[in-house]
Design an enzyme around this catalytic site. Structure first.
Site, PDB file in Angstrom:
ATOM      1  N   ARG A   1     -52.353  78.439   6.423  1.00 46.79           N
ATOM      2  CA  ARG A   1     -50.981  77.977   6.702  1.00 46.79           C
ATOM      3  C   ARG A   1     -50.702  78.243   8.164  1.00 46.79           C
ATOM      4  NH1 ARG A   1     -45.481  78.617   3.355  1.00 46.79           N
ATOM      5  NH2 ARG A   1     -44.173  77.444   4.784  1.00 46.79           N
TER       6      ARG A   1
ATOM      7  N   ARG B   1     -40.811  72.999  14.608  1.00 47.28           N
ATOM      8  CA  ARG B   1     -40.621  74.023  15.652  1.00 47.28           C
ATOM      9  C   ARG B   1     -41.405  73.669  16.907  1.00 47.28           C
ATOM     10  NH1 ARG B   1     -42.172  78.813  11.918  1.00 47.28           N
ATOM     11  NH2 ARG B   1     -42.688  77.053  10.600  1.00 47.28           N
ATOM     12  N   TRP B   2     -42.569  73.084  16.717  1.00 47.49           N
ATOM     13  CA  TRP B   2     -43.381  72.663  17.874  1.00 47.49           C
ATOM     14  C   TRP B   2     -42.585  71.665  18.721  1.00 47.49           C
ATOM     15  CZ3 TRP B   2     -45.070  67.822  19.396  1.00 47.49           C
ATOM     16  CH2 TRP B   2     -46.078  67.796  20.381  1.00 47.49           C
TER      17      TRP B   2
ATOM     18  N   ASN C   1     -44.489  71.676  12.533  1.00 42.82           N
ATOM     19  CA  ASN C   1     -44.297  70.444  13.328  1.00 42.82           C
ATOM     20  C   ASN C   1     -42.917  70.439  13.972  1.00 42.82           C
ATOM     21  OD1 ASN C   1     -46.739  69.508  12.423  1.00 42.82           O
ATOM     22  ND2 ASN C   1     -45.890  68.133  10.882  1.00 42.82           N
TER      23      ASN C   1
ATOM     24  N   ASP D   1     -47.675  73.348   8.726  1.00 43.50           N
ATOM     25  CA  ASP D   1     -46.350  73.923   8.985  1.00 43.50           C
ATOM     26  C   ASP D   1     -46.128  74.109  10.480  1.00 43.50           C
ATOM     27  OD1 ASP D   1     -43.875  74.954   8.442  1.00 43.50           O
ATOM     28  OD2 ASP D   1     -44.582  76.932   7.820  1.00 43.50           O
TER      29      ASP D   1
ATOM     30  N   GLU E   1     -39.777  70.030  -2.848  1.00 43.76           N
ATOM     31  CA  GLU E   1     -38.561  70.625  -2.267  1.00 43.76           C
ATOM     32  C   GLU E   1     -38.163  69.974  -0.935  1.00 43.76           C
ATOM     33  OE1 GLU E   1     -41.175  72.553  -3.450  1.00 43.76           O
ATOM     34  OE2 GLU E   1     -40.098  72.915  -5.330  1.00 43.76           O
ATOM     35  N   ASN E   2     -39.103  69.264  -0.300  1.00 45.48           N
ATOM     36  CA  ASN E   2     -38.788  68.648   1.004  1.00 45.48           C
ATOM     37  C   ASN E   2     -37.724  67.553   0.910  1.00 45.48           C
ATOM     38  OD1 ASN E   2     -42.138  68.999   2.410  1.00 45.48           O
ATOM     39  ND2 ASN E   2     -40.362  70.325   2.618  1.00 45.48           N
TER      40      ASN E   2
ATOM     41  N   HIS F   1     -43.569  65.542  13.655  1.00 47.40           N
ATOM     42  CA  HIS F   1     -44.356  65.028  12.525  1.00 47.40           C
ATOM     43  C   HIS F   1     -45.369  63.985  12.992  1.00 47.40           C
ATOM     44  CE1 HIS F   1     -42.062  67.394   9.862  1.00 47.40           C
ATOM     45  NE2 HIS F   1     -40.936  66.704   9.957  1.00 47.40           N
TER      46      HIS F   1
ATOM     47  N   SER G   1     -45.541  78.947  -0.775  1.00 50.18           N
ATOM     48  CA  SER G   1     -44.553  77.864  -0.937  1.00 50.18           C
ATOM     49  C   SER G   1     -44.940  76.834  -2.001  1.00 50.18           C
ATOM     50  CB  SER G   1     -44.300  77.155   0.406  1.00 50.18           C
ATOM     51  OG  SER G   1     -43.754  78.063   1.325  1.00 50.18           O
TER      52      SER G   1
END
Ligand code: FPP
Length: 250
Positions: A191, A28-29, A26, A24, A71-72, A41, A199
């Protein structure tokens, strides 16, 4: 970021047998440094290989990674296509990596909604690495924990209907064998990014897992961050619902 550097002597430590990672942060980074989410990604993929190499070198046998949830698909087409394209486009890299590290790669998730190209890549990776035994990489792709339990229940019901399974013999051990993959329980679930949620990840397998939530985004989850996670894990008191009599105070 907490930059404390630690030095661990892995030869004296009990590492998790099964490590699960929710990749988790990627996006925001990347956003933080003015890059596109796709760049995030891409960097996540590079780091994933680094983390796997390090984890297996420390004698962790099973690693599961959440790379795409059911859900992605709600994300933009551009982003979904990019992640699918990473899997298909990196096929050679993934295979070379698995062969050089002797890793058996397996997939967990629904094949429905995946393109034929993605499915054929999944099948090729599984087939080409199936003879490796000591290191297993479980790639959770188009994966949902609830969907996995529903899908297992469907298969069980079919086997009961056609006489292959006696309902009275059904227990947790047998149920587990109907999940996407027959894997040992997760010992440590990490996570990244600071979010503290499961999640829908490996709900069955994480029943007694220890959870660890480092604040760094996944591309920054380096060897030192990994060591910190393992150190924290070794300090946890795992009782599995029982009582630790040696340390019992009342
Ligand atoms: C979640 O973080 C990450 C993902 C949905 C994708 C993870 C994908 C990879 C590491 C590369 C794919 C590798 C293969 C082999 C297919 P996020 O990007 O949603 O983070 P955010 O919460 O900061 O937006």
């Amino acid at each position: 970021m907490d930059r404390e550097v630690i030095k661990l002597d892995y030869s004296k430590m009990k590492v998790p047998n099964h490590l699960a990672i929710i990749v988790d942060g990627n996006g925001r980074w990347a956003t933080k440094q003015g890059l596109s989410r796709s760049d995030g990604h891409k960097e996540g993929f590079v780091n994933l290989m680094r983390v796997l190499k390090y984890a297996y070198s420390k004698d962790i046998k099973y690693v599961s990674a959440y790379l795409f949830s059911t859900e992605n698909f709600k994300r933009s087409k551009v982003e979904v296509d990019f992640i699918m394209g990473l899997l298909t486009g990196k096929l050679d890299d993934i295979l070379n990596f698995c062969h050089s590290e002797k890793i058996k790669a397996i997939f967990s998730g629904r094949r429905k909604n995946l393109s034929n190209k993605v499915i054929s890549v999944i099948e090729k990776i599984e087939d080409e690495t199936k003879d490796y035994e000591n290191r297993v990489f479980n790639i959770c792709f188009n994966y949902g924990g609830r969907a996995e339990i529903v899908d297992a229940t469907r298969k069980i019901t079919l086997d009961i209907d056609n006489g292959k399974l006696d309902i009275n013999s059904l227990n947790e051990e047998i149920f587990s064998k109907y999940l996407y993959q027959d894997l040992p329980p997760v010992d440590l679930m990490i996570r990244t990014s600071g979010e503290q949620r499961l999640s829908n990840f490996m709900l069955w397998q994480c029943s007694y897992a220890e959870f660890y939530f480092p604040k760094v985004y996944f591309p920054d989850f380096n060897e030192n961050e990994f060591d910190k996670a393992i150190l924290e894990y070794t300090k946890r008191d795992r009782r599995f619902g029982g009582i630790d009599y040696e340390n019992k105070s009342n």
